[in-house]
Design an enzyme around this catalytic site. Sequence first.
Site, mmCIF file in Angstrom:
data_model
loop_
_atom_site.group_PDB
_atom_site.id
_atom_site.type_symbol
_atom_site.label_atom_id
_atom_site.label_comp_id
_atom_site.label_asym_id
_atom_site.label_seq_id
_atom_site.Cartn_x
_atom_site.Cartn_y
_atom_site.Cartn_z
ATOM 1 C CB SER A 76 -0.898 0.007 1.238
ATOM 2 O OG SER A 76 -1.396 1.310 1.434
ATOM 3 C CG MET A 85 -11.265 3.769 2.240
ATOM 4 S SD MET A 85 -9.673 3.624 3.075
ATOM 5 C CE MET A 85 -8.593 3.683 1.649
ATOM 6 C CG ASP A 107 -6.286 -2.619 3.264
ATOM 7 O OD1 ASP A 107 -5.205 -2.403 3.837
ATOM 8 O OD2 ASP A 107 -6.890 -1.756 2.590
ATOM 9 C CG MET A 143 -8.231 7.552 2.617
ATOM 10 S SD MET A 143 -7.482 7.454 4.246
ATOM 11 C CE MET A 143 -6.684 5.838 4.147
ATOM 12 C CG HIS A 189 -9.300 0.587 -0.328
ATOM 13 N ND1 HIS A 189 -8.699 0.304 0.896
ATOM 14 C CD2 HIS A 189 -10.625 0.675 -0.075
ATOM 15 C CE1 HIS A 189 -9.628 0.249 1.833
ATOM 16 N NE2 HIS A 189 -10.799 0.476 1.286
ATOM 17 C CG MET A 210 -11.768 -2.549 5.180
ATOM 18 S SD MET A 210 -10.250 -2.173 4.278
ATOM 19 C CE MET A 210 -9.296 -1.237 5.497
ATOM 20 C CG ASP A 243 -5.017 2.692 1.062
ATOM 21 O OD1 ASP A 243 -6.007 1.954 1.023
ATOM 22 O OD2 ASP A 243 -3.878 2.299 1.398
ATOM 23 C CG HIS A 279 -4.034 -1.283 -1.520
ATOM 24 N ND1 HIS A 279 -5.178 -1.969 -1.865
ATOM 25 C CD2 HIS A 279 -4.365 -0.505 -0.456
ATOM 26 C CE1 HIS A 279 -6.159 -1.628 -1.034
ATOM 27 N NE2 HIS A 279 -5.691 -0.741 -0.174
HETATM 28 C C1 DX5 Z 1 -6.363 1.791 5.725
HETATM 29 C C2 DX5 Z 1 -5.931 1.481 4.330
HETATM 30 C C3 DX5 Z 1 -4.846 0.484 4.244
HETATM 31 C C4 DX5 Z 1 -3.550 0.926 4.889
HETATM 32 C C5 DX5 Z 1 -2.836 -0.301 5.322
HETATM 33 O O1 DX5 Z 1 -7.466 2.615 5.682
HETATM 34 O O2 DX5 Z 1 -7.024 0.971 3.573
HETATM 35 O O3 DX5 Z 1 -4.614 0.054 2.913
HETATM 36 O O4 DX5 Z 1 -2.714 1.659 4.033
HETATM 37 O O5 DX5 Z 1 -1.736 0.071 6.084
HETATM 38 P P1 DX5 Z 1 -1.126 -0.939 7.160
HETATM 39 O O6 DX5 Z 1 -0.678 -2.156 6.418
HETATM 40 O O7 DX5 Z 1 0.019 -0.142 7.733
HETATM 41 O O8 DX5 Z 1 -2.203 -1.252 8.167
HETATM 42 ZN ZN ZN Z 2 -6.554 0.066 1.603
#
Ligand code: DX5
Ligand code: ZN
Length: 226
Positions: free
Chosen positions: A8, A68, A175, A37, A66, A137, A35, A33
Amino acid sequence: MAIKIAPSLLSARFDRLGDQVREAADAGADMLHIDVMDGHFVPNLTMGPVIVKSIRPLTKVPLDAHLMVTHPQDFVKAFADAGVDDLTVHIESDHDVRATIRAIRDVGISPGLVLNPATPFEKAIPFLGDVDLVLVMTVHPGFSGQAFQADIVPKIREARRYVDKEGLATEIQVDGGIKVDTAPIVAEAGADILVSGSGIFPDRIRENLMALRRAAEKGRASSKRV
Ligand code: DX5
Ligand code: ZN
């Protein structure tokens, strides 16, 4: 099928993101990956299509986004145009889940569906035949570096059992808090794709990725399905 590892980028060093992307790709990442947000669905702001577009030319490794965000349906085209290979949306977002999945398929990329820790697996069942992956998750989304929630392991097992029983090709991704100590647990429970941020980035990327893969493979070997 071998376990896949998806580093990620949220835990990468953004002052040298390109180098970190290349390093993870050279180390054998199966997908990267991303993320996304929006500061509304989760209390954090991260990356958008502009960043995807700038890292796309650096590697052939699939980009796994991903989302969010509260309104994922508004961003399907922008991420597809930027070059992601798949787009995974939360069932808890404010949208017509089936319509968003169809929109993702229609722009020629692969749809995935995510479940927050509090959302039971059965909520995903009506959509499973239409998505290529289901993401379970193992932390509440929003930040990297959180502790793995071990109480979610039965949900991974439930997803594995259901997908196998129905003969679906849907991959099971996990994840949140995945490191060498937790990777074997989720692999044993039936995960196909392990996302890891702080378990891989920002230093010793190759060593971390290889150690994570070894740990996951051990976990899978200890389950009945190898
Ligand atoms: C959290 C994200 C994850 C995050 C994982 O909201 O969706 O993808 O980056 O990070 P680690 O592996 O450090 O928990
Ligand atoms: Zn993620």
